[in-house]
Design a protein around this motif. Structure first.
Motif, PDB file in Angstrom:
ATOM      1  N   LYS A 102      40.600  -8.495   8.594  1.00 51.50           N
ATOM      2  CA  LYS A 102      41.795  -7.650   8.519  1.00 51.50           C
ATOM      3  C   LYS A 102      41.547  -6.449   7.601  1.00 51.50           C
ATOM      4  CE  LYS A 102      46.713  -7.901   7.392  1.00 51.50           C
ATOM      5  NZ  LYS A 102      47.800  -8.757   6.930  1.00 51.50           N
ATOM      6  N   ASP A 103      40.839  -6.666   6.492  1.00 45.25           N
ATOM      7  CA  ASP A 103      40.512  -5.571   5.583  1.00 45.25           C
ATOM      8  C   ASP A 103      39.561  -4.570   6.239  1.00 45.25           C
ATOM      9  OD1 ASP A 103      42.056  -6.484   3.340  1.00 45.25           O
ATOM     10  OD2 ASP A 103      40.530  -8.021   3.031  1.00 45.25           O
ATOM     11  N   ALA A 104      38.624  -5.066   7.031  1.00 47.29           N
ATOM     12  CA  ALA A 104      37.701  -4.179   7.745  1.00 47.29           C
ATOM     13  C   ALA A 104      38.452  -3.348   8.786  1.00 47.29           C
ATOM     14  CB  ALA A 104      36.589  -4.990   8.399  1.00 47.29           C
ATOM     15  N   ILE A 105      39.411  -3.955   9.461  1.00 43.60           N
ATOM     16  CA  ILE A 105      40.225  -3.222  10.435  1.00 43.60           C
ATOM     17  C   ILE A 105      41.089  -2.183   9.725  1.00 43.60           C
ATOM     18  CG2 ILE A 105      42.115  -3.460  12.106  1.00 43.60           C
ATOM     19  CD1 ILE A 105      40.790  -6.170  12.888  1.00 43.60           C
ATOM     20  N   ARG A 106      41.636  -2.544   8.566  1.00 46.84           N
ATOM     21  CA  ARG A 106      42.400  -1.576   7.769  1.00 46.84           C
ATOM     22  C   ARG A 106      41.514  -0.385   7.415  1.00 46.84           C
ATOM     23  NH1 ARG A 106      44.464  -4.008   2.642  1.00 46.84           N
ATOM     24  NH2 ARG A 106      46.129  -4.840   3.904  1.00 46.84           N
ATOM     25  N   ALA A 107      40.249  -0.658   7.104  1.00 48.74           N
ATOM     26  CA  ALA A 107      39.305   0.415   6.784  1.00 48.74           C
ATOM     27  C   ALA A 107      39.115   1.344   7.987  1.00 48.74           C
ATOM     28  CB  ALA A 107      37.967  -0.184   6.356  1.00 48.74           C
ATOM     29  N   GLU A 108      38.990   0.771   9.172  1.00 46.36           N
ATOM     30  CA  GLU A 108      38.861   1.597  10.379  1.00 46.36           C
ATOM     31  C   GLU A 108      40.109   2.447  10.578  1.00 46.36           C
ATOM     32  OE1 GLU A 108      35.922  -1.147  13.112  1.00 46.36           O
ATOM     33  OE2 GLU A 108      38.075  -1.302  13.436  1.00 46.36           O
ATOM     34  N   ASN A 109      41.263   1.850  10.386  1.00 45.07           N
ATOM     35  CA  ASN A 109      42.522   2.589  10.544  1.00 45.07           C
ATOM     36  C   ASN A 109      42.684   3.684   9.493  1.00 45.07           C
ATOM     37  OD1 ASN A 109      43.255   1.078  12.786  1.00 45.07           O
ATOM     38  ND2 ASN A 109      44.357  -0.429  11.575  1.00 45.07           N
ATOM     39  N   ALA A 110      41.987   3.531   8.371  1.00 44.69           N
ATOM     40  CA  ALA A 110      42.044   4.526   7.293  1.00 44.69           C
ATOM     41  C   ALA A 110      40.976   5.614   7.468  1.00 44.69           C
ATOM     42  CB  ALA A 110      41.875   3.843   5.941  1.00 44.69           C
ATOM     43  N   GLY A 111      40.211   5.539   8.565  1.00 43.05           N
ATOM     44  CA  GLY A 111      39.253   6.602   8.845  1.00 43.05           C
ATOM     45  C   GLY A 111      37.793   6.215   8.835  1.00 43.05           C
ATOM     46  N   LEU A 112      37.454   4.972   8.562  1.00 44.33           N
ATOM     47  CA  LEU A 112      36.054   4.562   8.571  1.00 44.33           C
ATOM     48  C   LEU A 112      35.565   4.501  10.010  1.00 44.33           C
ATOM     49  CD1 LEU A 112      33.550   3.645   7.050  1.00 44.33           C
ATOM     50  CD2 LEU A 112      34.404   1.314   7.200  1.00 44.33           C
ATOM     51  N   ASP A 113      34.529   5.268  10.322  1.00 47.67           N
ATOM     52  CA  ASP A 113      33.976   5.332  11.679  1.00 47.67           C
ATOM     53  C   ASP A 113      32.464   5.406  11.563  1.00 47.67           C
ATOM     54  OD1 ASP A 113      33.210   5.834  14.271  1.00 47.67           O
ATOM     55  OD2 ASP A 113      34.366   7.676  14.488  1.00 47.67           O
ATOM     56  N   VAL A 114      31.795   4.265  11.677  1.00 48.03           N
ATOM     57  CA  VAL A 114      30.340   4.244  11.524  1.00 48.03           C
ATOM     58  C   VAL A 114      29.619   4.629  12.813  1.00 48.03           C
ATOM     59  CG1 VAL A 114      30.355   2.597   9.617  1.00 48.03           C
ATOM     60  CG2 VAL A 114      30.152   1.766  11.956  1.00 48.03           C
ATOM     61  N   THR A 115      30.363   4.842  13.895  1.00 43.33           N
ATOM     62  CA  THR A 115      29.726   5.268  15.140  1.00 43.33           C
ATOM     63  C   THR A 115      29.565   6.776  15.191  1.00 43.33           C
ATOM     64  OG1 THR A 115      31.847   5.393  16.315  1.00 43.33           O
ATOM     65  CG2 THR A 115      30.642   3.303  16.419  1.00 43.33           C
ATOM     66  N   ASN A 116      30.342   7.488  14.419  1.00 43.20           N
ATOM     67  CA  ASN A 116      30.273   8.948  14.367  1.00 43.20           C
ATOM     68  C   ASN A 116      29.806   9.321  12.965  1.00 43.20           C
ATOM     69  OD1 ASN A 116      30.590  11.645  14.982  1.00 43.20           O
ATOM     70  ND2 ASN A 116      32.789  11.648  14.605  1.00 43.20           N
ATOM     71  N   ILE A 117      28.527   9.074  12.703  1.00 41.30           N
ATOM     72  CA  ILE A 117      28.014   9.138  11.339  1.00 41.30           C
ATOM     73  C   ILE A 117      27.819  10.569  10.845  1.00 41.30           C
ATOM     74  CG2 ILE A 117      26.083   8.529   9.833  1.00 41.30           C
ATOM     75  CD1 ILE A 117      25.722   6.036  11.504  1.00 41.30           C
ATOM     76  N   LYS A 118      28.546  10.881   9.805  1.00 41.82           N
ATOM     77  CA  LYS A 118      28.360  12.065   8.979  1.00 41.82           C
ATOM     78  C   LYS A 118      28.231  11.478   7.585  1.00 41.82           C
ATOM     79  CE  LYS A 118      31.218  14.945  11.913  1.00 41.82           C
ATOM     80  NZ  LYS A 118      32.487  15.652  12.028  1.00 41.82           N
ATOM     81  N   ILE A 119      27.028  11.455   7.083  1.00 40.80           N
ATOM     82  CA  ILE A 119      26.687  10.668   5.898  1.00 40.80           C
ATOM     83  C   ILE A 119      27.648  10.865   4.729  1.00 40.80           C
ATOM     84  CG2 ILE A 119      24.907  10.208   4.149  1.00 40.80           C
ATOM     85  CD1 ILE A 119      24.265   9.091   6.930  1.00 40.80           C
ATOM     86  N   LEU A 120      27.913  12.084   4.319  1.00 36.21           N
ATOM     87  CA  LEU A 120      28.774  12.281   3.150  1.00 36.21           C
ATOM     88  C   LEU A 120      30.201  11.859   3.440  1.00 36.21           C
ATOM     89  CD1 LEU A 120      27.406  15.661   1.781  1.00 36.21           C
ATOM     90  CD2 LEU A 120      26.893  13.352   1.002  1.00 36.21           C
ATOM     91  N   SER A 121      30.709  12.189   4.608  1.00 35.60           N
ATOM     92  CA  SER A 121      32.074  11.774   4.967  1.00 35.60           C
ATOM     93  C   SER A 121      32.164  10.259   5.068  1.00 35.60           C
ATOM     94  CB  SER A 121      32.483  12.404   6.295  1.00 35.60           C
ATOM     95  OG  SER A 121      32.522  13.802   6.190  1.00 35.60           O
ATOM     96  N   MET A 122      31.133   9.635   5.631  1.00 29.94           N
ATOM     97  CA  MET A 122      31.144   8.181   5.759  1.00 29.94           C
ATOM     98  C   MET A 122      31.093   7.521   4.388  1.00 29.94           C
ATOM     99  SD  MET A 122      28.742   5.564   7.897  1.00 29.94           S
ATOM    100  CE  MET A 122      27.569   5.165   6.636  1.00 29.94           C
ATOM    101  N   THR A 123      30.302   8.070   3.471  1.00 26.58           N
ATOM    102  CA  THR A 123      30.220   7.514   2.125  1.00 26.58           C
ATOM    103  C   THR A 123      31.586   7.554   1.450  1.00 26.58           C
ATOM    104  OG1 THR A 123      27.904   8.150   1.921  1.00 26.58           O
ATOM    105  CG2 THR A 123      29.100   7.766  -0.123  1.00 26.58           C
ATOM    106  N   GLU A 124      32.285   8.665   1.573  1.00 30.81           N
ATOM    107  CA  GLU A 124      33.622   8.763   0.988  1.00 30.81           C
ATOM    108  C   GLU A 124      34.595   7.812   1.666  1.00 30.81           C
ATOM    109  OE1 GLU A 124      35.209  12.679   0.555  1.00 30.81           O
ATOM    110  OE2 GLU A 124      33.617  13.288  -0.803  1.00 30.81           O
ATOM    111  N   ALA A 125      34.503   7.695   3.012  1.00 30.06           N
ATOM    112  CA  ALA A 125      35.386   6.776   3.743  1.00 30.06           C
ATOM    113  C   ALA A 125      35.102   5.326   3.361  1.00 30.06           C
ATOM    114  CB  ALA A 125      35.228   6.978   5.247  1.00 30.06           C
ATOM    115  N   LEU A 126      33.836   4.967   3.195  1.00 31.03           N
ATOM    116  CA  LEU A 126      33.481   3.618   2.758  1.00 31.03           C
ATOM    117  C   LEU A 126      34.057   3.326   1.378  1.00 31.03           C
ATOM    118  CD1 LEU A 126      29.763   3.336   3.880  1.00 31.03           C
ATOM    119  CD2 LEU A 126      31.566   1.706   4.474  1.00 31.03           C
TER     120      LEU A 126
END
Length: 94
Positions: free
Chosen positions: A8-32
């Protein structure tokens, strides 16, 4: 505390903008980093998370280590739990 203790927490992360399929390293690091805080601090803002991350970096923190940890936690939900027998998929040709 950072992490994704439940699916559920991982899904919340996706809903908050975490998208590891569309990798932009700096944006992904901040989203993580931001989404990794949501499990224990659900009302934290993205701006506050960025501030915490910047403070961590300024104090000599290892963001690569944090990013690796969070990525491994997130991806773990695609694997079978340890010790569980894995069911093999049947491949049917049509």
């Amino acid at each position: 505390m950072l992490g994704y203790p439940t699916r559920k927490d991982a899904i919340r992360a996706e809903n908050a903008g975490l998208d590891v399929t569309n990798i932009k390293i700096l944006s992904m690091t901040e989203a993580l980093f931001y989404s990794g805080l949501l499990a224990k601090q659900p009302s934290i803002s993205r701006e506050k998370a960025t501030e915490i991350m910047e403070d961590y970096l300024a104090e000599g923190g290892d963001l690569e280590e944090v990013t690796k940890f969070l990525t491994e936690q997130y991806v773990a939900f695609t694997k079978s739990p340890e010790g569980m027998k894995k069911k093999k998929a049947k491949i049917i040709e049509m």
